[in-house]
Design a protein around this motif. Structure first.
Motif, PDB file in Angstrom:
ATOM      1  N   THR A 111       3.761  -0.497  -7.942  1.00  0.00           N
ATOM      2  CA  THR A 111       2.317  -0.313  -7.835  1.00  0.00           C
ATOM      3  C   THR A 111       1.664  -1.383  -8.700  1.00  0.00           C
ATOM      4  OG1 THR A 111       0.520   1.277  -8.107  1.00  0.00           O
ATOM      5  CG2 THR A 111       2.257   1.347  -9.756  1.00  0.00           C
ATOM      6  N   GLU A 130      14.089   5.021  -5.234  1.00  0.00           N
ATOM      7  CA  GLU A 130      14.198   6.481  -5.003  1.00  0.00           C
ATOM      8  C   GLU A 130      15.647   6.907  -5.106  1.00  0.00           C
ATOM      9  OE1 GLU A 130      10.039   7.164  -3.697  1.00  0.00           O
ATOM     10  OE2 GLU A 130      11.668   8.567  -4.137  1.00  0.00           O
ATOM     11  N   MET A 140       9.933   7.043   6.062  1.00  0.00           N
ATOM     12  CA  MET A 140       9.075   8.062   5.441  1.00  0.00           C
ATOM     13  C   MET A 140       9.257   8.036   3.928  1.00  0.00           C
ATOM     14  SD  MET A 140       7.059  10.099   7.139  1.00  0.00           S
ATOM     15  CE  MET A 140       7.622  11.059   8.522  1.00  0.00           C
ATOM     16  N   TYR A 166      -6.218   3.667  -5.205  1.00  0.00           N
ATOM     17  CA  TYR A 166      -6.282   4.334  -3.907  1.00  0.00           C
ATOM     18  C   TYR A 166      -5.178   3.755  -3.015  1.00  0.00           C
ATOM     19  CZ  TYR A 166     -10.815   4.590  -6.201  1.00  0.00           C
ATOM     20  OH  TYR A 166     -11.809   4.747  -7.141  1.00  0.00           O
ATOM     21  N   GLY A 167      -4.158   4.605  -2.709  1.00  0.00           N
ATOM     22  CA  GLY A 167      -3.011   4.079  -1.956  1.00  0.00           C
ATOM     23  C   GLY A 167      -2.906   4.692  -0.570  1.00  0.00           C
ATOM     24  N   ARG A 213      10.415   1.150  -4.945  1.00  0.00           N
ATOM     25  CA  ARG A 213      10.666   2.286  -5.838  1.00  0.00           C
ATOM     26  C   ARG A 213      12.099   2.740  -5.596  1.00  0.00           C
ATOM     27  NH1 ARG A 213       4.867   5.634  -5.439  1.00  0.00           N
ATOM     28  NH2 ARG A 213       3.637   3.838  -6.097  1.00  0.00           N
ATOM     29  N   ASP A 229      -2.995  -0.849  -1.459  1.00  0.00           N
ATOM     30  CA  ASP A 229      -3.463  -0.266  -2.707  1.00  0.00           C
ATOM     31  C   ASP A 229      -4.759  -0.952  -3.135  1.00  0.00           C
ATOM     32  OD1 ASP A 229      -1.072  -1.940  -2.792  1.00  0.00           O
ATOM     33  OD2 ASP A 229      -1.164  -1.916  -4.965  1.00  0.00           O
ATOM     34  N   MET A 274       2.511  -0.767   1.287  1.00  0.00           N
ATOM     35  CA  MET A 274       1.398   0.052   0.811  1.00  0.00           C
ATOM     36  C   MET A 274       0.106  -0.764   0.801  1.00  0.00           C
ATOM     37  SD  MET A 274       0.610   1.626  -2.945  1.00  0.00           S
ATOM     38  CE  MET A 274       2.159   2.468  -3.240  1.00  0.00           C
ATOM     39  N   GLU A 308       2.384  13.211   3.097  1.00  0.00           N
ATOM     40  CA  GLU A 308       1.355  12.540   2.300  1.00  0.00           C
ATOM     41  C   GLU A 308       1.208  11.094   2.764  1.00  0.00           C
ATOM     42  OE1 GLU A 308       2.247  12.120  -1.910  1.00  0.00           O
ATOM     43  OE2 GLU A 308       1.103  10.249  -1.833  1.00  0.00           O
ATOM     44  N   VAL A 309       0.086  10.768   3.397  1.00  0.00           N
ATOM     45  CA  VAL A 309      -0.109   9.394   3.900  1.00  0.00           C
ATOM     46  C   VAL A 309      -1.057   8.587   3.018  1.00  0.00           C
ATOM     47  CG1 VAL A 309       0.495   9.877   6.306  1.00  0.00           C
ATOM     48  CG2 VAL A 309      -1.857  10.236   5.517  1.00  0.00           C
ATOM     49  N   GLY A 310      -1.745   9.261   2.099  1.00  0.00           N
ATOM     50  CA  GLY A 310      -2.654   8.537   1.202  1.00  0.00           C
ATOM     51  C   GLY A 310      -2.831   9.336  -0.066  1.00  0.00           C
ATOM     52  N   HIS A 311      -3.167   8.629  -1.154  1.00  0.00           N
ATOM     53  CA  HIS A 311      -3.326   9.323  -2.433  1.00  0.00           C
ATOM     54  C   HIS A 311      -4.338   8.529  -3.230  1.00  0.00           C
ATOM     55  CE1 HIS A 311      -1.015  11.721  -5.723  1.00  0.00           C
ATOM     56  NE2 HIS A 311      -2.305  11.842  -5.828  1.00  0.00           N
ATOM     57  N   PHE A 333       8.767  -0.416   0.695  1.00  0.00           N
ATOM     58  CA  PHE A 333       7.803   0.093   1.675  1.00  0.00           C
ATOM     59  C   PHE A 333       6.468  -0.630   1.538  1.00  0.00           C
ATOM     60  CE2 PHE A 333       5.247   2.657  -1.278  1.00  0.00           C
ATOM     61  CZ  PHE A 333       6.124   2.799  -2.352  1.00  0.00           C
ATOM     62  N   GLY A 388      11.160   5.423   1.865  1.00  0.00           N
ATOM     63  CA  GLY A 388      12.002   4.238   1.741  1.00  0.00           C
ATOM     64  C   GLY A 388      12.103   3.825   0.284  1.00  0.00           C
ATOM     65  N   GLY A 390       0.120   4.774   2.535  1.00  0.00           N
ATOM     66  CA  GLY A 390       1.496   4.416   2.894  1.00  0.00           C
ATOM     67  C   GLY A 390       1.516   3.812   4.284  1.00  0.00           C
ATOM     68  N   GLU A 448      -1.455  -1.322 -10.835  1.00  0.00           N
ATOM     69  CA  GLU A 448      -2.590  -1.069 -11.748  1.00  0.00           C
ATOM     70  C   GLU A 448      -2.660  -2.118 -12.863  1.00  0.00           C
ATOM     71  OE1 GLU A 448      -0.855   1.389 -10.501  1.00  0.00           O
ATOM     72  OE2 GLU A 448      -2.320   2.746  -9.648  1.00  0.00           O
TER      73      GLU A 448
HETATM   74  N1  LIG Z   1       9.046   5.882  -1.135  1.00  0.00           N
HETATM   75  C1  LIG Z   1       7.996   5.737  -0.327  1.00  0.00           C
HETATM   76  N2  LIG Z   1       8.180   5.360   0.968  1.00  0.00           N
HETATM   77  C2  LIG Z   1       7.124   5.221   1.798  1.00  0.00           C
HETATM   78  N3  LIG Z   1       5.838   5.422   1.434  1.00  0.00           N
HETATM   79  C3  LIG Z   1       5.622   5.800   0.159  1.00  0.00           C
HETATM   80  C4  LIG Z   1       6.662   5.970  -0.783  1.00  0.00           C
HETATM   81  N4  LIG Z   1       6.106   6.349  -1.974  1.00  0.00           N
HETATM   82  C5  LIG Z   1       4.763   6.414  -1.772  1.00  0.00           C
HETATM   83  N5  LIG Z   1       4.475   6.089  -0.502  1.00  0.00           N
HETATM   84  C6  LIG Z   1       3.144   6.025   0.106  1.00  0.00           C
HETATM   85  O1  LIG Z   1       2.277   5.288  -0.757  1.00  0.00           O
HETATM   86  C7  LIG Z   1       1.097   6.041  -1.008  1.00  0.00           C
HETATM   87  C8  LIG Z   1       0.539   5.677  -2.381  1.00  0.00           C
HETATM   88  O2  LIG Z   1       1.552   5.888  -3.348  1.00  0.00           O
HETATM   89  S1  LIG Z   1       1.129   6.659  -4.661  1.00  0.00           S
HETATM   90  O3  LIG Z   1       2.246   6.590  -5.529  1.00  0.00           O
HETATM   91  O4  LIG Z   1       0.703   7.954  -4.270  1.00  0.00           O
HETATM   92  N6  LIG Z   1      -0.138   5.914  -5.275  1.00  0.00           N
HETATM   93  C9  LIG Z   1      -0.063   4.731  -5.878  1.00  0.00           C
HETATM   94  O5  LIG Z   1       0.955   4.087  -5.934  1.00  0.00           O
HETATM   95  C10 LIG Z   1      -1.353   4.248  -6.507  1.00  0.00           C
HETATM   96  N7  LIG Z   1      -1.102   2.987  -7.167  1.00  0.00           N
HETATM   97  C11 LIG Z   1      -2.393   4.121  -5.472  1.00  0.00           C
HETATM   98  S2  LIG Z   1      -2.956   2.504  -5.356  1.00  0.00           S
HETATM   99  C12 LIG Z   1       1.544   7.482  -0.882  1.00  0.00           C
HETATM  100  O6  LIG Z   1       0.441   8.322  -0.568  1.00  0.00           O
HETATM  101  C13 LIG Z   1       2.551   7.416   0.259  1.00  0.00           C
HETATM  102  O7  LIG Z   1       1.887   7.533   1.511  1.00  0.00           O
END
Ligand SMILES: Nc1ncnc2c1ncn2[C@@H]1O[C@H](COS(=O)(=O)NC(=O)[C@@H](N)CS)[C@@H](O)[C@H]1O
Length: 438
Positions: free
Chosen positions: A109, A142, A150, A316-317, A140, A159, A157, A282-285, A155, A152, A319, A111
């Protein structure tokens, strides 16, 4: 595109280790290929859809007033030492040492990096407000990547990061993104429910997740069912106006992810017939976290009163790559994917039932030319596969419309069009088929 010249490695059998339908279909339809755990190649069909999703995400960010840039995937560890997250982030962080023994990392990410960019150039309240964003690959590590794209390890993003003078102004940025997300997921053919969420490693005290209800979702969620069909604010929303009423209309109804769920409140606030507990994706956070990064990184601006204070931020993220899986989970049947027209890899699939038959070839060519001209991006199956195989492939890859031509139908001046989403078929003249499809 002619299928005989495309690269579409569909699989005949269903891959054994794919546990959810979107993973199975993405492999079978030749959209992705796993290179390592949680790391994929995006084959041509999948890549086409990924780019369409990315473009819709981009357009709705731009509409909301966010400014696009691009930060690198690799980041200097020192930035994360400044914020104190280098150690905290733990094993999910992929740490890299370069030939000069410098510590780098593959960004999960951004920030820290966006805050460092901001502090290098912005010093005054006159530089605010700003929302900056990019669409970039993240890593990440994982512990259990699964369900294909879904969850990965590498992936894609989108952001975004907002910079404001104070909390009140930062909440207006938060509201812009909240509304932009509702419009974005609506354009992707998804019903996304905003839910109060935990802030986790990103931090802060205000956060919403955008959840697609799907029985294969990893998140357990609880909400007032009135939220599900509330629809999106619409693309004509005035982003410079007061968005608070739009946000309040949605956040005043109960909706919470498992971590934030309060059973008593749920029972007290939501009439029994509207209490929905479901699984979701979760598609956005989105997060508001004030000065969590700007304070340690010294991203200060001079206020009108002449005093320097750290800016108030949010992130604001979305996926982007996860959305392919989410859209398939929400739109498929036993035959395969059913892409919403907004993200379909091709607009119309033309099936030539008898390649080599002069009349059929001619009809297919004129349909192809008309659809290309109309910007419908057709896929012409000009292969010598048997008809049953052609139908199965076109259903599997989920093109929204099929135009089927063969000598028998042409003798009666007819072609057949099929709407993939409903299975409806229409025997019509080629002309009326083209006027319907263009
Ligand atoms: N391992 C993953 N594989 C695929 N998509 C992912 C994964 N981890 C997170 N995401 C997607 O990325 C979005 C944002 O990730 S997060 O961790 O929630 N938010 C952030 O990283 C903040 N920096 C927002 S900018 C999630 O809502 C999700 O849809």
């Amino acid at each position: 595109m002619r299928l005989s010249r495309f690269f579409l490695p569909v699989l005949k059998e269903t891959p054994a280790d794919a546990q959810i339908v979107s993973h199975r279909l993405m492999l079978r339809a030749g959209m992705i290929r796993q290179e390592a755990a949680g790391i994929y190649s995006w084959l041509p069909l999948g890549f086409r859809v990924l780019k369409k999703i990315e473009q819709i995400v981009r357009e709705e960010q731009d509409r909301a007033g966010a400014i696009e840039l691009l930060m690198p995937t690799l980041q200097p560890a020192d930035l994360w030492r400044e914020s104190g997250r280098y150690e905290d982030y733990g094993k999910e962080m992929l740490r890299i040492v370069d030939r000069h023994e410098r510590d780098l990392l593959y960004g999960p990410t951004n920030e820290e990096m966006i805050t460092a960019i901001f502090r290098s150039y912005c010093r005054s309240y006159k530089d605010l407000p700003k929302i900056l964003y990019h669409i970039q690959w993240k890593f990440r590590d994982e512990i259990r990547p699964r369900f294909g794209v879904m969850r990965g390890r590498e992936f894609l993003m989108k952001d975004s990061y907002s910079f404001d003078l104070d909390e009140a102004s930062a909440r207006r940025a938060y509201n812009r993104m909240f509304v932009a997300y509702l419009n974005t997921f609506d354009r992707l053919g998804l019903k996304a429910v905003p839910m109060r969420a935990d802030t986790g490693p990103i931090g802060g005290d205000l956060s919403h997740e955008f959840i697609i209800l799907a029985e294969t979702g990893e998140s357990e969620v609880f909400c007032d069912s009135a939220l599900v069909d509330m629809g999106a604010p619409g693309l004509d929303v005035d982003f410079d106006g007061d968005l608070q009423p739009l946000v309040d209309a949605r956040t005043s109804l109960y909706a919470a992810t498992e971590e934030m769920h309060e059973a008593e409140r749920f029972a007290a606030e939501v009439p029994e017939e509207r209490r929905l507990s479901a699984r979701g994706i979760e598609v956005g956070h989105i997060f508001y976290f004030g000065t969590k990064y700007s304070a340690p990184l010294g991203a200060n601006v001079t206020h009108p009163d002449g005093k320097d204070r750290p800016v108030h931020m949010g992130s604001y993220g979305v996926g982007v790559s996860r959305l392919l899986g989410a859209i398939i989970e929400a739109h498929h049947d036993e035959a395969g994917c059913i892409w919403p027209e907004s993200v379909a890899p091709f607009g119309v699939g033309i099936i030539n039932l008898k390649p080599g038959d002069a009349d059929t070839d001619a009809a297919c060519q004129s349909a192809y030319d008309a659809l290309v001209k109309a910007g419908k991006d057709p896929l012409l199956d000009d292969t010598h596969e048997r008809p049953g195989g052609k139908f199965a492939t076109m259903d599997l890859i989920g093109v929204p419309w099929q135009l089927i031509t063969g000598p028998r139908g042409l003798k009666e001046g007819k072609v057949e069009i099929k709407r993939r989403a409903t299975g409806e078929r229409f025997e019509v003249s080629l002309e009326s088929a083209l006027s319907q499809l263009t």
